[in-house]
Design an enzyme around this catalytic site. Sequence first.
Site, PDB file in Angstrom:
ATOM      1  N   TYR A   1       0.842  -1.210   0.000  1.00  0.00           N
ATOM      2  CA  TYR A   1       0.000   0.000   0.000  1.00  0.00           C
ATOM      3  C   TYR A   1       0.870   1.250   0.000  1.00  0.00           C
ATOM      4  O   TYR A   1       0.610   2.208  -0.713  1.00  0.00           O
ATOM      5  CB  TYR A   1      -0.924   0.005   1.230  1.00  0.00           C
ATOM      6  CG  TYR A   1      -1.901   1.148   1.177  1.00  0.00           C
ATOM      7  CD1 TYR A   1      -3.147   0.982   0.584  1.00  0.00           C
ATOM      8  CD2 TYR A   1      -1.568   2.407   1.674  1.00  0.00           C
ATOM      9  CE1 TYR A   1      -4.040   2.039   0.494  1.00  0.00           C
ATOM     10  CE2 TYR A   1      -2.448   3.472   1.582  1.00  0.00           C
ATOM     11  CZ  TYR A   1      -3.693   3.285   0.998  1.00  0.00           C
ATOM     12  OH  TYR A   1      -4.558   4.327   0.897  1.00  0.00           O
TER      13      TYR A   1
ATOM     14  N   PHE B   1      -8.828  20.737 -24.647  1.00  0.00           N
ATOM     15  CA  PHE B   1      -9.156  19.325 -24.685  1.00  0.00           C
ATOM     16  C   PHE B   1     -10.334  19.119 -23.725  1.00  0.00           C
ATOM     17  O   PHE B   1     -10.422  19.789 -22.698  1.00  0.00           O
ATOM     18  CB  PHE B   1      -7.974  18.411 -24.332  1.00  0.00           C
ATOM     19  CG  PHE B   1      -8.383  16.974 -24.461  1.00  0.00           C
ATOM     20  CD1 PHE B   1      -8.614  16.424 -25.708  1.00  0.00           C
ATOM     21  CD2 PHE B   1      -8.627  16.182 -23.345  1.00  0.00           C
ATOM     22  CE1 PHE B   1      -9.080  15.120 -25.846  1.00  0.00           C
ATOM     23  CE2 PHE B   1      -9.084  14.886 -23.477  1.00  0.00           C
ATOM     24  CZ  PHE B   1      -9.308  14.348 -24.728  1.00  0.00           C
ATOM     25  N   THR B   2     -11.194  18.167 -24.057  1.00  0.00           N
ATOM     26  CA  THR B   2     -12.473  17.999 -23.356  1.00  0.00           C
ATOM     27  C   THR B   2     -12.314  17.912 -21.835  1.00  0.00           C
ATOM     28  O   THR B   2     -12.838  18.744 -21.097  1.00  0.00           O
ATOM     29  CB  THR B   2     -13.169  16.736 -23.886  1.00  0.00           C
ATOM     30  OG1 THR B   2     -12.267  15.633 -23.781  1.00  0.00           O
ATOM     31  CG2 THR B   2     -13.578  16.911 -25.346  1.00  0.00           C
TER      32      THR B   2
ATOM     33  N   ASP C   1       0.603  19.483 -20.884  1.00  0.00           N
ATOM     34  CA  ASP C   1      -0.076  18.206 -21.060  1.00  0.00           C
ATOM     35  C   ASP C   1       0.870  17.338 -21.893  1.00  0.00           C
ATOM     36  O   ASP C   1       0.984  17.503 -23.106  1.00  0.00           O
ATOM     37  CB  ASP C   1      -1.410  18.419 -21.774  1.00  0.00           C
ATOM     38  CG  ASP C   1      -2.196  17.130 -21.917  1.00  0.00           C
ATOM     39  OD1 ASP C   1      -1.566  16.050 -21.882  1.00  0.00           O
ATOM     40  OD2 ASP C   1      -3.420  17.196 -22.084  1.00  0.00           O
TER      41      ASP C   1
ATOM     42  N   LYS D   1      -1.493   6.834 -23.415  1.00  0.00           N
ATOM     43  CA  LYS D   1      -1.172   7.139 -24.819  1.00  0.00           C
ATOM     44  C   LYS D   1       0.307   6.822 -25.074  1.00  0.00           C
ATOM     45  O   LYS D   1       0.668   5.668 -25.218  1.00  0.00           O
ATOM     46  CB  LYS D   1      -1.498   8.595 -25.137  1.00  0.00           C
ATOM     47  CG  LYS D   1      -2.979   8.873 -25.358  1.00  0.00           C
ATOM     48  CD  LYS D   1      -3.755   8.988 -24.093  1.00  0.00           C
ATOM     49  CE  LYS D   1      -5.078   9.680 -24.258  1.00  0.00           C
ATOM     50  NZ  LYS D   1      -5.841   9.689 -22.995  1.00  0.00           N
TER      51      LYS D   1
ATOM     52  N   ARG E   1     -15.179  14.316 -33.149  1.00  0.00           N
ATOM     53  CA  ARG E   1     -14.457  15.420 -32.522  1.00  0.00           C
ATOM     54  C   ARG E   1     -14.943  16.706 -33.174  1.00  0.00           C
ATOM     55  O   ARG E   1     -14.262  17.336 -33.956  1.00  0.00           O
ATOM     56  CB  ARG E   1     -12.935  15.277 -32.687  1.00  0.00           C
ATOM     57  CG  ARG E   1     -12.332  14.078 -32.007  1.00  0.00           C
ATOM     58  CD  ARG E   1     -11.995  14.227 -30.525  1.00  0.00           C
ATOM     59  NE  ARG E   1     -13.081  14.121 -29.589  1.00  0.00           N
ATOM     60  CZ  ARG E   1     -12.916  13.783 -28.298  1.00  0.00           C
ATOM     61  NH1 ARG E   1     -11.716  13.477 -27.820  1.00  0.00           N
ATOM     62  NH2 ARG E   1     -13.926  13.761 -27.474  1.00  0.00           N
TER      63      ARG E   1
ATOM     64  N   PHE F   1     -20.395  14.119 -25.133  1.00  0.00           N
ATOM     65  CA  PHE F   1     -20.106  13.223 -26.266  1.00  0.00           C
ATOM     66  C   PHE F   1     -19.971  11.768 -25.844  1.00  0.00           C
ATOM     67  O   PHE F   1     -20.253  10.863 -26.619  1.00  0.00           O
ATOM     68  CB  PHE F   1     -18.824  13.669 -26.979  1.00  0.00           C
ATOM     69  CG  PHE F   1     -17.628  13.717 -26.075  1.00  0.00           C
ATOM     70  CD1 PHE F   1     -17.378  14.833 -25.286  1.00  0.00           C
ATOM     71  CD2 PHE F   1     -16.755  12.646 -25.984  1.00  0.00           C
ATOM     72  CE1 PHE F   1     -16.297  14.878 -24.428  1.00  0.00           C
ATOM     73  CE2 PHE F   1     -15.662  12.683 -25.130  1.00  0.00           C
ATOM     74  CZ  PHE F   1     -15.437  13.800 -24.344  1.00  0.00           C
TER      75      PHE F   1
HETATM   76  N1  F0G Z   1      -5.022  15.183 -22.355  1.00  0.00           N
HETATM   77  C1  F0G Z   1      -5.108  14.778 -23.625  1.00  0.00           C
HETATM   78  C2  F0G Z   1      -4.397  15.540 -24.698  1.00  0.00           C
HETATM   79  C3  F0G Z   1      -5.866  13.647 -23.946  1.00  0.00           C
HETATM   80  O1  F0G Z   1      -5.946  13.251 -25.211  1.00  0.00           O
HETATM   81  C4  F0G Z   1      -6.533  12.951 -22.902  1.00  0.00           C
HETATM   82  C5  F0G Z   1      -7.364  11.789 -23.204  1.00  0.00           C
HETATM   83  C6  F0G Z   1      -6.414  13.418 -21.598  1.00  0.00           C
HETATM   84  C7  F0G Z   1      -5.640  14.541 -21.365  1.00  0.00           C
HETATM   85  C8  F0G Z   1      -7.139  12.761 -20.444  1.00  0.00           C
HETATM   86  O2  F0G Z   1      -6.499  11.599 -20.102  1.00  0.00           O
HETATM   87  O3  F0G Z   1      -8.199   9.832 -20.649  1.00  0.00           O
HETATM   88  O4  F0G Z   1      -6.199   9.339 -19.220  1.00  0.00           O
HETATM   89  O5  F0G Z   1      -8.044  10.718 -18.339  1.00  0.00           O
HETATM   90  N2  F0G Z   1      -7.729  11.508 -24.366  1.00  0.00           N
HETATM   91  C9  F0G Z   1      -8.459  10.330 -24.786  1.00  0.00           C
HETATM   92  C10 F0G Z   1      -8.710  10.401 -26.258  1.00  0.00           C
HETATM   93  C11 F0G Z   1      -9.669  10.030 -23.999  1.00  0.00           C
HETATM   94  O6  F0G Z   1      -9.398   9.512 -26.772  1.00  0.00           O
HETATM   95  O7  F0G Z   1      -8.224  11.309 -26.929  1.00  0.00           O
HETATM   96  P1  F0G Z   1      -7.290  10.300 -19.542  1.00  0.00           P
END
Ligand code: F0G
Length: 456
Positions: A71, A123-124, A214, A257, A381, A448
Amino acid sequence: RRSWAEPWKIKMVEPLRIISRAEREAALKAAGYNTFLLRSEDVYIDLLTDSGTNAMSDRQWAALMMGDEAYAGSRSFYRLEAAVQQAYGYRHVIPTHQGRGAEHLISRIAIQPGQYVPGNMYFTTTRLHQELAGGTFVDVIIDEAHDPLSQYPFKGNVDLDKLQTLINQVGAKQIAYISLAGTVNMAGGQPVSMANVRAVRELCDRYGIRIFLDATRLVENAFFIKEREPGYDTRTIAEIVREFCSYTDGAWMSAKKDSLVNIGGWLALNDDQLADEARNLVVVYEGLHTYGGMAGRDMEALAVGIEESLQEDYIRARIGQVRYLGELLLDWNIPIVEPIGGHAIFLDARRFYPHLPQDLFPAQTLAAELYLDSGVRAMERGIASAGRDPKTGQNHYPKLELTRLTIPRRVYTQAHMDVVAEAVKAVYDQRERARGLRMVYEPRYLRFFQARFEPI
Ligand code: F0G
């Protein structure tokens, strides 16, 4: 010119399933015409995302067995910490379960309500966490990024004039930090140049503004710097990544990624006090500061994945495969975002379906049609992803209305790319028949992911 191939061979395979067109019609209807709501068993080639869909190497699978599941104070954490420090150069490393866990922490500790967060395109999840912390995101990316046909080699760059204008308008104290991403996902996987991040650093130093990165696809960004930026062709990918990070004060990471794993993330910071705050908050939301929501074995696999992601032959094959698919589509005059980016091909739904207004969700329609035709799963997108302005409740109308064919790392072969290209061509040949969609269910956050649609 001699051909090159992937620098690996396949040791284990996972069978694919193809269902009939009638079954796909039923599956799509049940999923509300949203590819996020399909079952993966009903998908043939899955290009929904490159997130957590990577194939691990034999070394990573072996590393899983070495996971220390303590842990507190897990050996695997120290291994991961060292790998992040070595590759990215930051002092403090706080593990999180994935990228948005780290986005939550940095937004909470570095944004005061009412402050602005300028960034190179939204980014979303990133923007949502900034807004939930009381910040307002301001897009300061160069105009070329919003133009799918601009051939500018670094379409992820920050527009220094836009940033300076914002500083003049609101004052440096009202700027929480610069939210810098390399590459820029929503712009089409477009890179930021080293000259640009250096210039942003100089500008920010004049005002005492911090830059947080990021780093989700920074390795892919480094490949483009090596390929396109004068003076970098003889530098290693590892050196370029380190230099890029050196101009920033910290980073958050979705390791799902670049880092070739299926789950994981981290927040890294140079400032001691800020790191203390993050380490304190991580125990509230993620887990102890030596695992942050990851199992010990996940941290082991991630440490190995970071090393592998920096290998030159790997990254060349990775981006080469994306490019291979994009060039097939360009040969057939299918409208895509150019130059071809790092992690995906983005179909330009505005030019694909010029007869569909944005309110009829052209990119969502295209993702649905592609699945119907071939079982290939893509992701919207465009206007659905862009969501609504939290203050006015009005829809954002993004300039880019795109359907993303995202390539998982080390998963599909060149023959799969051929099949995908032919599927896109088949949908393109019937483009006049598309009628669009209407949204019939809209969730409050990140709509989305779970929205439902019906055909017009
Ligand atoms: N920043 C970027 C540029 C991303 O593309 C993503 C996730 C995140 C942050 C968030 O990271 O998913 O590990 O919580 N992108 C995915 C996509 C979901 O399909 O582009 P996460």
